[in-house]
Design a protein around this motif. Structure first.
Motif: not given
Length: 718
Positions: A706-715
């Protein structure tokens, strides 16, 4: 001593036996008994038919002279008050205080002048008919001066009067029932054939005024079973014609005050407010204040009827008490029937007016039925018009709808999508269907509707891409006549047609930005307005939207509103492309062959195996729609019972550029897959029922991806 005059008793019997008018009978009894008993009979007390009320009738001279004009007054009291005064209802001769008796009637009711000085009490002679107490006639005589024979004689006279009273009462009851039946029939005939609202209510007010005389009628009809609630105000105009006036908020306030009056007084069907009470209610209601200032009203009559199904009919009738009698034509007809020479009935004490009010109360059930039928027919006509509009629309939908009527496929991809359909269908959540063109998103929308609680209502489709931008608002929300050039009649919008059902907004990504704002209001407030309209309409509609665009990218490029996207994206479902469900191709081909064989008139039993292999290896950029057209084309070209696709696939194979633009990169696919899993688990990354468990990954590994793909869970997901 009372004279024992048997011939006189026979004469009174002859005098009153054949009288059918109760008021003529009353006057005759006063006159004959006074002559018979050689003392002035000033009053008569009668019990109502159901023994709930006591009526006191008394007379007095208005002037002196050989011809003495007389006034007969009529007043009523509750039976329990009278019973308490007497200590019961005795069937023998008893005495009662004159002052106590008239005190029950109120301070404004004068006691009749005594014919003899010193008599502060009445003796009450009970009138019995077949053992049933009818009432009493009072005499101004000391009880201790009566011998036993005197008492027996008086009891016999009283019983003779009782029989006559009972006979006239029965005749009067029959006459009133007949008049009630005729009035019900007359009212029904006057109103039943009218279907225009203004004419109906104006005629209704005329009928009401013919009984009780009035200047304004406020009608409230609240029917729970049909969810109908209406308040209509009808006012008398110049020329004594009634006309419906616009029902303002003050009319509803007046009805609320009327309900409060019934609750305070605990009356069931009738209340009249006048003098101080009318001034009080005028201060509370601008409607009644206007009636006072504009029409000269000085009282309001409140009538209420509640049916067995709790439907309420409430009438608030404003009138001038001094002139109302002269406008009530049926009251005037009755008044002519009771004219008695030498006897004056004043308007405030006239018994027929009380009867008229009672008579009008008896008409309330018929009035309720007339209004109930009117509203029922009005609802039927409204529903009929709506059904006609829906029929016209649905016929055009049938002509333009796709041929297949069910989702064909057994692949894992299609089963996963259908599982989501089953999960969301019973819930009234907004659904966003996304996928490539030709994948059958409309079919999925219909499946959601057919599995929902709204399946009996309309399923309305709107193709946002097929309508010109200037017509989309009119199509969605409708317009009023004259709202713009070309609006020659009122048009019902798709949202109004879909009320109670489902609306399918296909190609939602094509919706102009200015209309996205209005659609957002429907989603948020569940209400909308027609173009040129002033009335806010409620939208009880489930929304299913579909798009082949990437709405997240559209939002990023300011081509789609972010707030609308998040409102629509409550429950997203990806409709898989055909290339991800190639095992369904044979099933789809067989289905299309059955459909088009009947249409074209050819029978095909086999498909060449190498053709199936070619179809499975094809990328299908047009998805199921492309396959359908290819099957139709192949069937037209076939010569025998075997069909082949030779030459068709290569001709349709897209160029490298087309292939490149139709596919996403592995990184984009992975990102999209992870986002979908996180949405399904509501942003839960690790642990039980998490995205990591759903994807078969270690929680820390998923977090790293998720960090690598730029996925921000809180947003994205909180």
């Amino acid at each position: 001593m009372i004279p024992l005059d048997i011939p006189s008793m026979l004469s009174i019997n002859d005098a009153i036996a054949n009288i059918k008018n109760p008021y003529q009978q009353l006057f005759t009894i006063f006159t004959k008994l006074s002559d018979l008993l050689q003392m002035r009979l000033n009053g008569l007390i009668t019990l109502s038919y159901n023994h709930s009320t006591v009526h006191l009738h008394f007379r007095e001279n208005l002037s002196q002279g050989p011809q003495l004009p007389q006034a007969i007054h009529h007043h009523s009291m509750k039976l329990d008050q009278f019973t308490e005064l007497l200590g019961g209802l005795p069937n023998t001769i008893t005495s009662v205080s004159r002052q106590a008796l008239f005190a029950l009637l109120g301070k404004n009711v004068p006691s009749p002048r005594s014919g003899k000085k010193g008599y502060d009490e009445f003796i009450l002679i009970p009138m019995l008919s077949a053992g049933e107490l009818i009432g009493y006639f009072p005499l101004e005589i000391a009880l201790n001066t009566l011998s036993r024979s005197d008492k027996n004689y008086l009891m016999n006279v009283a019983n003779l009067v009782a029989i006559s009273l009972r006979n006239v009462s029965a005749y009067h009851e029959m006459r009133m029932l007949k008049e009630e039946h005729e009035a019900n029939l007359r009212m029904n005939n006057a109103l039943v054939t009218i279907n225009k609202s203004d004419i109906f209510y104006a005629r209704l007010a005329e009928e009401i005024s013919s009984f009780i005389g009035c200047d304004n009628v406020l009608v409230s009809f609240k029917q729970k079973s049909m969810l109908i609630s209406s308040v209509v105000s009808i006012m008398k105009q110049k020329g004594s014609q009634f006309q419906v006036v616009p029902s303002a908020k003050s009319s509803s306030v007046a009805i609320l005050l009327a309900r409060e009056e019934f609750e305070k007084s605990r009356e069931n069907s009738f209340i009249e407010l006048y003098d101080a009470d009318f001034d009080r209610i005028c201060l509370q209601s601008s409607h009644f204040k206007q009636m006072k200032e504009k029409c000269g009203a000085n009282s309001v009559m409140l009538f209420k009827y509640t049916s067995t199904d709790e439907t309420e009919l409430l009438l608030a009738i404003s009138r001038n008490r001094d002139t109302a009698l002269s406008e009530a034509k049926y009251f005037l007809q009755r008044q002519e029937l009771i004219t008695i020479p030498g006897v004056q009935f004043t308007s405030k004490s006239n018994p027929t007016w009380d009867e008229e009010l009672s008579f009008f109360c008896s008409l309330l059930p018929q009035l309720y039925l007339v209004l109930s039928n009117y509203h029922a027919f009005e609802s039927i006509n409204s529903l009929k018009a709506k059904l006609e509009e829906e029929k016209t629309f649905l016929l055009s939908e049938i002509n333009t709808s796709q041929n297949f009527q069910e989702i064909i496929g057994k692949s894992a991809a299609i089963k996963g999508a259908l599982l989501k359909v089953e999960q969301v269908a019973p819930i009234d959540a907004t659904v966003l269907l996304y996928g490539e063109t030709g994948t059958g998103k409309e079919l999925f929308a219909r499946a959601i509707h057919n599995l929902s609680l709204r399946k009996e209502k309309a399923f309305i489709k709107v193709n946002c891409a097929a309508l010109p931008a200037q017509l989309i608002e009119s199509e969605l929300f409708g317009h009023e006549k004259g709202s713009f050039t070309g609006a020659i009649e009122r048009r019902i919008g798709r949202f109004e047609l879909a009320n109670g059902g489902t609306i399918f907004l296909d190609e939602i990504g094509e919706l102009p930005l200015d209309l996205q704002v209005k659609l957002l209001r429907v989603l948020q407030e569940r209400e909308f307005e027609r173009i040129g309209g002033k009335t806010t309409l409620k939208a009880d509609v489930r929304i299913i939207a579909a798009t082949n665009r990437d709405l997240e990218k559209e939002v990023a490029h300011n081509r789609f509103r972010a707030d609308l996207y998040f409102r629509l994206n409550v429950f997203p479902i990806l409709v898989p492309p055909l290339r991800e469900r190639k095992e369904d191709i044979p099933l789809l081909i067989r289905y299309f062959l059955e459909q088009y064989s009947k249409k074209i008139g050819k029978t095909v039993t086999t498909i060449k195996k190498n053709s199936l292999d070619d179809l499975s290896n094809y990328s299908w950029p047009g998805n199921i729609r492309e396959l359908e057209h290819m099957v139709e084309r192949a069937l037209i070209l076939s010569d025998g019972e075997t069909i082949h696709f030779t030459g068709l696939i290569s001709a349709s194979e897209p160029t490298d550029i087309a292939l490149h633009t139709s596919f996403k990169t592995m990184e984009e696919m992975e990102k999209e897959h992870i986002i979908q899993a996180l949405r399904y688990t509501k942003g839960k990354v690790m642990g039980r029922n998490s995205a990591a468990e759903l994807l078969g990954m270690n929680g820390k590994t998923l977090g790293s991806r998720m960090r690598k793909l730029g996925i921000k869970r809180e947003v994205q997901f909180i």
